[in-house]
Design a protein around this motif. Structure first.
Motif, PDB file in Angstrom:
ATOM      1  N   MET A   1      -4.690  -1.128  -8.187  1.00 46.98           N
ATOM      2  CA  MET A   1      -4.453   0.290  -7.953  1.00 46.98           C
ATOM      3  C   MET A   1      -3.107   0.708  -8.541  1.00 46.98           C
ATOM      4  O   MET A   1      -2.973   1.786  -9.134  1.00 46.98           O
ATOM      5  CB  MET A   1      -4.506   0.597  -6.453  1.00 46.98           C
TER       6      MET A   1
ATOM      7  N   SER B   1      -6.559  -6.089  -5.091  1.00 48.67           N
ATOM      8  CA  SER B   1      -7.020  -4.711  -5.294  1.00 48.67           C
ATOM      9  C   SER B   1      -5.858  -3.724  -5.288  1.00 48.67           C
ATOM     10  O   SER B   1      -5.830  -2.770  -6.076  1.00 48.67           O
ATOM     11  CB  SER B   1      -8.043  -4.333  -4.217  1.00 48.67           C
TER      12      SER B   1
ATOM     13  N   ALA C   1      -5.046   7.103  -1.056  1.00 45.28           N
ATOM     14  CA  ALA C   1      -3.983   6.104  -0.948  1.00 45.28           C
ATOM     15  C   ALA C   1      -3.261   6.209   0.393  1.00 45.28           C
ATOM     16  O   ALA C   1      -2.931   5.188   1.019  1.00 45.28           O
ATOM     17  CB  ALA C   1      -2.988   6.280  -2.099  1.00 45.28           C
TER      18      ALA C   1
ATOM     19  N   PHE D   1      -9.175   3.748  -9.487  1.00 39.31           N
ATOM     20  CA  PHE D   1      -8.198   3.720  -8.395  1.00 39.31           C
ATOM     21  C   PHE D   1      -8.925   3.868  -7.062  1.00 39.31           C
ATOM     22  O   PHE D   1      -8.702   3.089  -6.119  1.00 39.31           O
ATOM     23  CB  PHE D   1      -7.180   4.849  -8.579  1.00 39.31           C
TER      24      PHE D   1
ATOM     25  N   HIS E   1     -11.191   0.772  -6.022  1.00 38.11           N
ATOM     26  CA  HIS E   1     -10.447  -0.337  -5.411  1.00 38.11           C
ATOM     27  C   HIS E   1     -10.109  -0.019  -3.957  1.00 38.11           C
ATOM     28  O   HIS E   1     -10.144  -0.909  -3.093  1.00 38.11           O
ATOM     29  CB  HIS E   1      -9.172  -0.624  -6.205  1.00 38.11           C
ATOM     30  N   ALA E   2      -9.778   1.231  -3.682  1.00 33.85           N
ATOM     31  CA  ALA E   2      -9.482   1.627  -2.299  1.00 33.85           C
ATOM     32  C   ALA E   2     -10.711   1.459  -1.412  1.00 33.85           C
ATOM     33  O   ALA E   2     -10.613   0.993  -0.267  1.00 33.85           O
ATOM     34  CB  ALA E   2      -8.989   3.074  -2.262  1.00 33.85           C
TER      35      ALA E   2
ATOM     36  N   SER F   1       0.820  -1.201   0.000  1.00 33.49           N
ATOM     37  CA  SER F   1       0.000   0.000   0.000  1.00 33.49           C
ATOM     38  C   SER F   1       0.862   1.262   0.000  1.00 33.49           C
ATOM     39  O   SER F   1       0.525   2.254  -0.663  1.00 33.49           O
ATOM     40  CB  SER F   1      -0.923  -0.003   1.223  1.00 33.49           C
TER      41      SER F   1
ATOM     42  N   SER G   1      -2.298   3.572 -11.529  1.00 32.90           N
ATOM     43  CA  SER G   1      -1.226   4.571 -11.495  1.00 32.90           C
ATOM     44  C   SER G   1      -0.360   4.463 -12.744  1.00 32.90           C
ATOM     45  O   SER G   1       0.002   5.483 -13.357  1.00 32.90           O
ATOM     46  CB  SER G   1      -0.352   4.358 -10.250  1.00 32.90           C
TER      47      SER G   1
ATOM     48  N   ASP H   1      -7.079  11.149  -5.059  1.00 36.20           N
ATOM     49  CA  ASP H   1      -6.521   9.791  -5.148  1.00 36.20           C
ATOM     50  C   ASP H   1      -5.300   9.639  -4.245  1.00 36.20           C
ATOM     51  O   ASP H   1      -5.135   8.610  -3.581  1.00 36.20           O
ATOM     52  CB  ASP H   1      -6.137   9.468  -6.596  1.00 36.20           C
TER      53      ASP H   1
END
Length: 217
Positions: free
Chosen positions: A93, A89, A132, A193, A196-197, A20, A97, A128
């Motif tokens: 992500m 996931s 993250a 993105f 998925h988070a 992550s 990116s 985003d």
């Protein structure tokens, strides 16, 4: 044996946090490359995605090995299975990116989107990056308030994503066909993105609270 198992579960969590953290750095660099038309930074994001992929594969192998050897049940089983899904996931992500960085590389030395859309994409990128970072904190601490913040940020991203479509489909849009394609693709990558988070945040929230409400199947 129980102590060994707990150490293995801790390693799973630590690896998720590691991946992550790399994803957070990836989206930060990708959005910077996107806005600044920085081809060097874009190339860096593209090259480093392979590291995210390899770490995700390694984590999956560890989780499968734990399932085979330890045969966990109840919450421990949910933790390991969730780790497999979270890993997937996070890998996606990283791919988003990379796709954003690829657009920057492809359009270099020009900007990816016309000036009229740049404020929208600036906000998309900032959100985003914020998501993250919050996701890494969530995986580290299991502070479920962060899951709610991530969902709220995602709601705003959805609004911005729709506004991009409204713009490129509007009568006043003067962009070339390539501009239309690039803008819609870039918007979609930013939106996915965040999606998925949110999916990861829901899984962590369930593990922390045991509450299935709002958690994806």
């Amino acid at each position: 044996m129980r102590e060994v198992f707990q150490l293995e579960l801790q390693e799973v969590q630590e690896r998720l946090v590691e991946i992550s953290t790399l994803v957070a750095a990836s989206i930060e660099n990708a959005t910077k490359a996107f806005h600044e038309s920085n081809v060097g930074l874009a190339e860096q994001v593209i090259a480093e995605d392979d590291k995210i992929d390899k770490l995700a594969i390694s984590l999956d192998e560890l989780a499968i090995d734990i399932l085979a050897r330890q045969q966990p049940v109840a919450r421990d089983l949910r933790i390991v299975v969730s780790a497999l899904r979270i890993s997937a996931s996070l890998e996606r992500m990283g791919d988003m990116s990379e796709h954003i960085a690829q657009l920057a590389r492809y359009r270099f030395p020009e900007k990816v989107v016309p000036k009229s859309l740049r404020p929208t994409f600036t906000e998309l990128g900032e959100l985003d990056v914020a998501i993250a970072r919050k996701l890494t904190q969530l995986l580290t601490t299991e502070d479920v308030s962060l899951a709610e913040e991530i969902r709220n940020d995602d709601d705003r991203i959805d609004e911005l994503h729709l506004s991009v479509f409204d713009k490129v489909l509007g009568e006043t849009w003067k962009g070339a066909p390539a501009d239309t394609v690039d803008a819609t693709l870039a918007s979609r990558y930013h939106e996915r993105f965040a999606d998925h988070a949110v999916s990861i945040a829901k899984k962590v929230q369930y593990l922390a609270t045991g509450d299935w409400v709002g958690v994806e199947a």
